[in-house]
Design a protein around this motif. Structure first.
Motif, mmCIF file in Angstrom:
data_model
loop_
_atom_site.group_PDB
_atom_site.id
_atom_site.type_symbol
_atom_site.label_atom_id
_atom_site.label_comp_id
_atom_site.label_asym_id
_atom_site.label_seq_id
_atom_site.Cartn_x
_atom_site.Cartn_y
_atom_site.Cartn_z
ATOM 1 N N ASN A 159 0.922 -1.345 -0.020
ATOM 2 C CA ASN A 159 0.063 -0.055 -0.106
ATOM 3 C C ASN A 159 0.882 1.091 -0.220
ATOM 4 O OD1 ASN A 159 -3.008 -0.447 0.271
ATOM 5 N ND2 ASN A 159 -2.128 -1.903 1.778
ATOM 6 N N THR A 161 1.070 3.892 -2.915
ATOM 7 C CA THR A 161 0.661 5.256 -2.752
ATOM 8 C C THR A 161 1.802 6.340 -2.876
ATOM 9 O OG1 THR A 161 -1.018 4.425 -1.155
ATOM 10 C CG2 THR A 161 -0.583 6.674 -1.094
ATOM 11 N N SER A 166 1.826 9.601 -5.312
ATOM 12 C CA SER A 166 1.688 10.941 -4.745
ATOM 13 C C SER A 166 2.871 11.809 -5.000
ATOM 14 C CB SER A 166 1.153 11.165 -3.333
ATOM 15 O OG SER A 166 1.834 10.287 -2.632
ATOM 16 N N VAL A 224 -4.274 -4.276 -3.867
ATOM 17 C CA VAL A 224 -4.339 -2.816 -3.562
ATOM 18 C C VAL A 224 -4.967 -2.179 -4.933
ATOM 19 C CG1 VAL A 224 -3.060 -0.401 -3.217
ATOM 20 C CG2 VAL A 224 -2.180 -2.588 -2.254
ATOM 21 N N LYS A 225 -5.997 -1.518 -4.455
ATOM 22 C CA LYS A 225 -7.028 -0.797 -5.842
ATOM 23 C C LYS A 225 -6.005 0.253 -6.409
ATOM 24 C CE LYS A 225 -11.323 -2.623 -4.348
ATOM 25 N NZ LYS A 225 -12.382 -2.573 -3.907
ATOM 26 N N VAL A 226 -5.789 0.508 -7.471
ATOM 27 C CA VAL A 226 -5.221 1.807 -7.878
ATOM 28 C C VAL A 226 -5.852 2.261 -9.146
ATOM 29 C CG1 VAL A 226 -3.135 2.669 -9.070
ATOM 30 C CG2 VAL A 226 -2.958 0.877 -7.379
ATOM 31 N N PHE A 227 -6.244 3.483 -9.057
ATOM 32 C CA PHE A 227 -7.039 4.251 -10.309
ATOM 33 C C PHE A 227 -5.959 3.929 -11.630
ATOM 34 C CE2 PHE A 227 -8.841 6.595 -6.782
ATOM 35 C CZ PHE A 227 -10.317 6.086 -7.147
ATOM 36 N N GLN A 264 -4.353 7.301 -11.964
ATOM 37 C CA GLN A 264 -3.185 7.339 -11.198
ATOM 38 C C GLN A 264 -2.068 6.860 -11.487
ATOM 39 O OE1 GLN A 264 -4.487 5.481 -7.444
ATOM 40 N NE2 GLN A 264 -4.470 7.383 -6.294
ATOM 41 N N ALA A 319 2.592 8.892 2.676
ATOM 42 C CA ALA A 319 1.742 7.520 2.459
ATOM 43 C C ALA A 319 2.079 6.901 3.924
ATOM 44 C CB ALA A 319 2.491 6.686 1.445
ATOM 45 N N VAL A 361 -0.086 8.371 6.967
ATOM 46 C CA VAL A 361 -1.746 7.992 6.705
ATOM 47 C C VAL A 361 -1.741 6.325 7.124
ATOM 48 C CG1 VAL A 361 -3.539 7.206 5.161
ATOM 49 C CG2 VAL A 361 -2.356 9.273 4.862
ATOM 50 N N PHE A 362 -0.630 5.475 6.789
ATOM 51 C CA PHE A 362 -0.875 4.187 7.141
ATOM 52 C C PHE A 362 -0.587 3.706 8.602
ATOM 53 C CE2 PHE A 362 -1.497 3.647 2.495
ATOM 54 C CZ PHE A 362 -2.241 2.645 2.607
#
Lengths: 287, 435
Positions: A2, A6, A10, A129-132, A135, A246, A249-250
């Motif tokens: 993750n 991320t 970013s 992990v979902k990634v757009f 992105q 990142a 946040v985690f």
């Protein structure tokens, strides 16, 4: 996993902004505070052309880049160039320019939040992990732009001229280079980069007239951490701060809002050890 | 050339004199200051509601004050309070000194409204707050009545009741998840923007949710203006949450709903998402905000009472949008202020206050009654609960915002009256939750 994904994404967004800012500072020593405001204007242009006028997304993005580049060149000609020798005045003038852009957008679009569609809808999964896709596109574009910039700077006559001017403005002038025109071209390239950033980031963001403020602080942190004027430094520093955000946040979800502050603290820590930044560029002293 | 310059000078002077005389034109009218962030949805609501009220009353000849009918004149004041509290206080000061208004309605951001309240109180002007929810605004009335008696809360009910309403809505959705998806114990992720007004709500949620038979799996506090919350969403999904309690008033509400919807995070969103209350939310999230539930005051098609439809229809026809709760400046003028002025036959603030304090009356969003505190002191705060104001739970369902809470025949407890608001639809669980 993750954190890696991320952080990479970013970091790429930050790098896109910071490279443009760094370029114009490195070449012309113009601290363009309005850099992220150009990114904001580009975002609104894309909104107008896609949502209001129904243009194709890619066409709208190209038009937006052209519009902000033109705006940037006009700003250089009539605002920055006449006061270029006074660095503090340039700083204040570009802040004023950003505020003007903000107020104009506020008058036209009000403070309502707007958004535009992604270039590519949907997401995919890497190790859960979902990634757009958007992105991924942003990540790809950041790398592509860096490649193009590298080619421009290292393999073309214009790039040679830009690098020479960055190295020593007065000698470049004495060698017959039109330093002012080069600065103008570089500012155009820099603003175009802000426009490209708007183009690839805006489908992931929410448009409002104040959207230029938050990335401005992080972008400047990236530039300072990487070393003023160093494009390579900006690239590396962007990923360092991206990964830091990142991690925050985690590891401390309750403190997710602190991600910016912690990233800035890391920048300060690095500067205490290495004041010129990670890849600091030494400029010629004023003669 | 001389003549030309002279002519312009004369024009300029006449213009200046006219501008200076402008406030004198208002003589013989009741001047109501409408203060709010006019470049934003909240301020537009303030103004639209007041405009509708003034036009409606003036069309009938004005306000009956004793034997005289006096028309209403509105004074628009941009507080710019989202960006600068000082601008808000200056705007209020201007309303008092330059515009010389008789009454004020509006205000949104608590920090700004507290400051604006003090100015209105200095000038002993009746101020009906139509936006800020902080209890302190009314606690001040109880603590120092002589100074703060000129302030009344117009909308919404205070934040303590806002969070209680959220818990009722969470309990309702939690039961649906349990029964429909056979989830034995619903796991809740608390996600709230970092803002002071939210802090007590999160603390309350941590205490109350376990007592409701649900489990708190974590607290996430993104920035109010975060443009990317994929990290938070990734972590929330990993926590196994089935429900996300959201508290958003800023742009992060759009980012969160859009990204959660696009990533199909298997958890329902319940709580407050101010951006989700707006007509533009569907477009702003590109349809990805589908199925979010947020507390709201007005939604097309739902009626609290006989006044709701008339208000909604007129507002929607005129302004081409659903009214936000700040448009309750309409109710503040039409149902609170004007009947009291007419009843006492005077513009004297003290007489009007005494009348307003003891009234109970119906407005388009429910019934108004002003609370007294435990010691019997006036608070000028709004009564909450069945029979008074409850607000609604609204859900985005395939491009339409519909009312889903309170469900038909809902009772808060055994002793409370049953609520049956017209137009309530069934709550929908997002289809990806059924997997």
């Amino acid at each position: 996993m993750n954190i890696i994904i991320t952080g990479l994404i970013s970091g790429s967004m930050l790098a896109l902004l910071a490279i443009g800012f760094s370029l114009i500072f490195g070449v012309a020593r113009i601290v363009n505070i309005a850099h992220t405001a150009f990114y904001m204007v580009a975002s609104y242009c894309i909104f107008v052309f896609t949502v209001k006028l129904g243009f194709n997304s890619v066409a709208a993005m190209l038009i937006a880049v052209l519009v902000v580049t033109l705006l940037g060149l006009l700003a250089y000609k009539f605002l920055i160039n006449p006061i270029r020798e006074h660095e503090a005045a340039v700083l204040i003038a570009t802040i004023a320019l950003a505020m003007i852009f903000q107020e104009v957008m506020l008058l036209i679009f009000t403070g309502d939040y707007l958004s535009v569609s992604s270039l590519i809808e949907g997401y995919f999964q890497i190790l859960g992990v979902k990634v757009f896709y958007q992105q991924l596109l942003t990540f790809g574009v950041a790398l592509l732009i860096l490649g193009v910039l590298w080619f421009l700077l290292m393999k073309t006559r214009l790039g040679l001229a830009i690098r020479s001017t960055a190295e020593d403005r007065e000698v470049a002038n004495l060698m017959g280079m039109n330093e002012s025109r080069l600065a103008m071209i570089t500012l155009g390239i820099s603003v175009a980069l802000a426009g490209f950033t708007g183009a690839v980031v805006v489908p992931l963001a929410v448009l409002n007239p104040f959207m230029w403020m938050e990335p401005l602080i992080m972008m400047m942190a990236v530039v300072v951490l990487g070393g003023l004027g160093s494009i390579k430094g900006s690239f590396v520093a962007a990923y360092i701060l991206g990964f830091t955000e990142a991690l925050v946040v985690f590891l401390i979800p309750k403190g997710a809002f602190l991600k910016g502050s912690i990233a800035l603290s890391i920048m300060i820590l690095v500067l205490l050890i290495r004041p010129e930044g990670l890849f600091g560029v030494a400029f010629e002293e004023e003669r | 050339m001389k003549k030309f310059t002279f002519g312009w000078n004369v024009l300029f002077t006449v213009g200046l004199v006219l501008m200076m005389c402008f406030s004198a034109w208002g003589a013989g009218t009741i001047k109501i200051g409408v203060i709010g962030p006019m470049n934003f949805m909240q301020g537009k609501g303030h103004w639209n509601g007041a405009l509708m009220a003034a036009d409606e009353i003036n069309a009938k000849g004005g306000v009956q004050v004793g034997k005289e009918k006096i028309k209403i004149e509105l004074v628009k004041s941009d507080s710019n309070e989202f960006l600068n509290v000082t601008d808000a206080t200056n705007a209020m000061e201007r309303l008092m000194t330059q515009d010389k208004v008789d009454f004020v309605v509006g205000g949104f951001r608590t920090e700004a409204v507290l400051a604006m309240q003090d100015i209105a109180m200095d000038y002993k002007k009746l101020f009906i707050g139509c936006g800020a929810a902080h209890p302190e605004l009314c606690l001040r009335v109880a603590k120092n009545y002589d100074r703060y008696k000129y302030f009344f809360r117009g909308t919404p009910f205070n934040s303590g009741f806002l969070v209680r309403t959220c818990f009722l809505q969470m309990g309702y959705v939690g039961e649906l998840l349990k029964n429909t998806l056979k989830i034995p114990k619903v796991k809740v992720a608390l996600v709230a923007e970092k803002a002071i007004w939210v802090d007590p709500m999160i603390e309350a949620a941590k205490g109350v949710i376990p007592k409701m038979g649900m489990e708190v799996v974590g607290v996430w506090r993104p920035s109010a203006t975060a443009t990317d919350v994929t990290s938070e969403l990734s972590a929330i999904q990993k926590s196994g949450a089935n429900m996300i309690f959201t508290v958003f008033s800023a742009s992060v509400g759009i980012t969160f709903a859009r990204q959660a919807g696009e990533l199909k995070i298997p958890a329902v969103q319940v709580g407050i998402n101010v951006e989700g209350q707006k007509d533009g939310f569907w477009e702003a999230t590109k349809g990805m905000g589908n199925y979010i539930l947020t507390m709201d005051t007005y939604v097309h098609g739902v009626e609290y009472n006989d006044l709701t439809k008339k208000f909604m229809d007129t507002y929607e026809k005129r302004f081409k949008e659903t009214p936000t709760y700040t448009a309750d400046t309409y109710a503040a003028i039409v149902y609170s202020l004007v009947p009291s002025i007419e009843a006492v036959g005077s513009l004297d603030a003290n007489k009007i206050i005494a009348h307003m304090e003891n009234r109970e009356y119906v407005v388009p969003s429910g019934k108004i009654k002003y609370y007294k505190d435990a010691q019997g002191k006036q608070t000028h705060d709004l009564a909450w609960g069945p029979g008074y104001l409850t607000s609604l739970g609204v859900q985005w369902q395939d491009g339409k915002l519909v009312g889903v809470w309170p469900p038909p025949k809902w009772k808060m407890d055994a002793n409370s009256p049953e609520l049956n608001y017209k137009g309530i639809q069934p709550y929908k669980i997002p289809p990806w939750m059924h997997k």
